[in-house]
Design an enzyme around this catalytic site. Structure first.
Site, PDB file in Angstrom:
ATOM      1  N   THR B 151     -38.394  -6.080 -21.288  1.00  0.00           N
ATOM      2  CA  THR B 151     -39.044  -5.207 -20.313  1.00  0.00           C
ATOM      3  C   THR B 151     -39.985  -4.219 -21.003  1.00  0.00           C
ATOM      4  O   THR B 151     -39.625  -3.636 -22.028  1.00  0.00           O
ATOM      5  CB  THR B 151     -37.981  -4.401 -19.551  1.00  0.00           C
ATOM      6  OG1 THR B 151     -37.070  -5.323 -18.973  1.00  0.00           O
ATOM      7  CG2 THR B 151     -38.603  -3.531 -18.478  1.00  0.00           C
ATOM      8  N   ARG B 178     -32.230 -13.001  -8.721  1.00  0.00           N
ATOM      9  CA  ARG B 178     -31.499 -12.111  -9.645  1.00  0.00           C
ATOM     10  C   ARG B 178     -32.322 -10.866  -9.953  1.00  0.00           C
ATOM     11  O   ARG B 178     -33.506 -10.939 -10.265  1.00  0.00           O
ATOM     12  CB  ARG B 178     -31.168 -12.859 -10.937  1.00  0.00           C
ATOM     13  CG  ARG B 178     -30.455 -11.995 -12.000  1.00  0.00           C
ATOM     14  CD  ARG B 178     -31.431 -11.395 -12.981  1.00  0.00           C
ATOM     15  NE  ARG B 178     -30.773 -10.707 -14.093  1.00  0.00           N
ATOM     16  CZ  ARG B 178     -31.421  -9.986 -15.003  1.00  0.00           C
ATOM     17  NH1 ARG B 178     -32.748  -9.866 -14.941  1.00  0.00           N
ATOM     18  NH2 ARG B 178     -30.768  -9.385 -15.968  1.00  0.00           N
ATOM     19  N   GLY B 180     -32.326  -7.354 -12.344  1.00  0.00           N
ATOM     20  CA  GLY B 180     -31.717  -6.701 -13.497  1.00  0.00           C
ATOM     21  C   GLY B 180     -31.770  -5.196 -13.356  1.00  0.00           C
ATOM     22  O   GLY B 180     -31.870  -4.662 -12.245  1.00  0.00           O
ATOM     23  N   ASP B 181     -31.715  -4.514 -14.482  1.00  0.00           N
ATOM     24  CA  ASP B 181     -31.673  -3.053 -14.436  1.00  0.00           C
ATOM     25  C   ASP B 181     -33.018  -2.414 -14.105  1.00  0.00           C
ATOM     26  O   ASP B 181     -33.066  -1.281 -13.611  1.00  0.00           O
ATOM     27  CB  ASP B 181     -31.197  -2.502 -15.778  1.00  0.00           C
ATOM     28  CG  ASP B 181     -32.183  -2.836 -16.895  1.00  0.00           C
ATOM     29  OD1 ASP B 181     -32.452  -4.042 -17.100  1.00  0.00           O
ATOM     30  OD2 ASP B 181     -32.696  -1.917 -17.541  1.00  0.00           O
ATOM     31  N   GLY B 202     -33.295  -4.858 -22.188  1.00  0.00           N
ATOM     32  CA  GLY B 202     -32.220  -5.725 -22.686  1.00  0.00           C
ATOM     33  C   GLY B 202     -31.593  -6.493 -21.540  1.00  0.00           C
ATOM     34  O   GLY B 202     -32.257  -6.803 -20.553  1.00  0.00           O
ATOM     35  N   GLY B 204     -29.947  -6.681 -18.368  1.00  0.00           N
ATOM     36  CA  GLY B 204     -29.827  -5.722 -17.277  1.00  0.00           C
ATOM     37  C   GLY B 204     -28.421  -5.540 -16.769  1.00  0.00           C
ATOM     38  O   GLY B 204     -28.001  -4.415 -16.465  1.00  0.00           O
TER      39      GLY B 204
END
Lengths: 310, 310
Positions: B151, B178, B180-181, B202, B204
């Protein structure tokens, strides 16, 4: 105030009662929470969760749910999902995985279908009628959580295990695809069996700005008593938003620490919540906010009658 | 180590350089961050962000982005969006609203189309070739952040204003939908101009379990120095996951406090990041992790040559 379970809003009463029965019969805290949330999801009388939930601006019911296992910090969430009968089941399913735990929209539906979860039309005639009467000339910047009830959040503890499940149809008339705090870890809920768990209900956009569930659990981690942790997290957040000139919508919090102590706070006048206590009773409480001073009451019939909402 | 901007990975170098120019020319920190992120989004050489991003399990590029304005705590995010040229622009747009700030999938695309943002096919031939060579018999539970870059997160400060923008195509071969963070407030990024800002890159799912960006900013709020805040938040989270028997994937953090001090930490061996310093230079640094002991180095040519990744 201590218990095995705590849940947002009066509408959670039947669910917590059922959850308490699950625990008494030797079921896991996860089973108890899932059963409690499902009772609210399945009841068309509650217009902010599951079946009968009020639709978005396009007339579609879009559902969010999340589950966190405080032992593993396993987290599952689904967002903006249509026609799924019990979103909480899929969120719980996902919390067992290490990857792909948070799924949005069509991808979440695809996953749920492959795993065999039930789908059905979630828009009731009553919800559609309410939608059709709603003017579309409204101010989208003033959408509020549905008066008197909102997201169902259920926290439970059995043995050393703490967990939390949440489910909602989100803000009535929200934009399609809008996601609130509920499926957002740390905002809608957070659980760490070593420390405690917290969950939030209200205007998701304002809850998220303070990661309020994580914020409460962090205060528990620092040794702050649970009632004070709820009140302080909410007050500090309100003060911070106030300094930026923003007046937040409604926000209410529940929490439990690892000693089964329960706390709650609200920026509304009153916020009813349900406790499954250590004597296996199911009891309605309310956090009452008088000009910023919070007290927790066990409301009598007259109070309940006068309270507008579920 | 102090600066106006800090960004994840070597791939952000050109973007930070451009952001520094924007600031020097009197542009806002928001313009500087948006320009920096867009340079990474637009470059097909970077396979984890925007155009040229690696696709999901079904061969589709699904993009996430978020923006947080530390003055207002205004937050905008989009998740699982297809064919949108510059996701960061839409995330920034949404951070100005009080409701409907976080939009998923088709709803986010509908919003972006209505507002006139550019759409194009984001799957490059190279990304498709890499996808077509990838076996589908992989272990979905072991998906990792793409080696060497992931990211793009850009934190900036100008005057009293701090802000942060992030953009990603998420894990290669992720399940459709999906998330992620990155678009999850408090996990992928968090900014509070009164305190500081942090962002994460990284895996998530593992970042989210600790709400790591919010966690770093909370430590800054408590007066912890920024480098220590990054290292401590990461170490405590790794220890907590370790106690639950979970071995997390890669996680790296950057942060800046309100005095322009910059920190970074990683659980990988090395994590390059880019600083736009107070002398208006653009400088590559790396957090180097030797058995848990973190140091920040200004790598020489030999180190950069030996480093595998962007």
């Amino acid at each position: 105030m201590r218990g095995y379970m705590v849940a947002t809003w009066k509408m959670a009463w039947d669910g917590v009662k059922k959850g308490q029965e699950v625990l008494r019969a030797g079921g896991s805290v996860h089973q108890a929470i899932i059963e409690a949330v499902k009772m609210v999801e399945d009841d068309p009388e509650y217009h902010s969760v599951g079946y009968g939930g009020l639709p978005n601006y396009n007339g579609e019911v879009e559902l969010d749910a999340a589950y966190m296992d405080g032992d593993t910090l396993g987290y599952g969430g689904i967002m903006g999902v249509k026609n799924l009968k019990n979103p909480i089941e899929v969120a719980f399913d996902l919390c067992h995985y290490k990857r792909n735990c948070l799924l949005a929209a069509a991808g979440a539906e695809e996953y749920a279908r492959k795993k065999g979860y039930a789908f059905c039309d979630m828009l009731t005639e009553e919800a559609y009628l309410r939608y059709s009467r709603q003017t579309k000339q409204m101010d989208m910047e003033k959408l509020e959580a549905y008066g008197g009830h909102d997201t169902v959040c259920v926290i439970g503890k059995s043995g050393d295990t703490m967990a939390c499940g949440v489910s909602t149809s989100g803000l009535f008339m929200k934009l399609p695809g809008r996601v609130g705090d509920s499926p957002v870890i740390g905002s809608g809920c957070y659980a760490d069996s070593e420390v405690g768990a917290a969950a939030a209900t209200g205007v998701g956009e304002d809850i998220m700005k303070g990661c309020l569930s994580f914020s409460v659990v962090e205060k528990l981690r620092q040794g702050v008593p649970v009632q004070q942790a709820c009140e302080t997290a909410l007050r500090e957040h309100m003060e911070r938003l106030g300094r930026s000139g923003h007046r937040p919508g409604s926000i209410s919090l529940i929490a439990m620490d690892r000693e089964h102590n329960i706390g709650a706070a609200t920026n509304k006048k009153a916020f009813p919540f349900v406790v499954g206590d250590l004597e296996r009773n199911t009891v309605l409480y309310a956090a009452v906010n008088e000009g910023g001073k919070m007290s927790v009451i066990c409301p009598d019939e007259a109070w309940i009658q006068a309270y507008q909402g579920d």
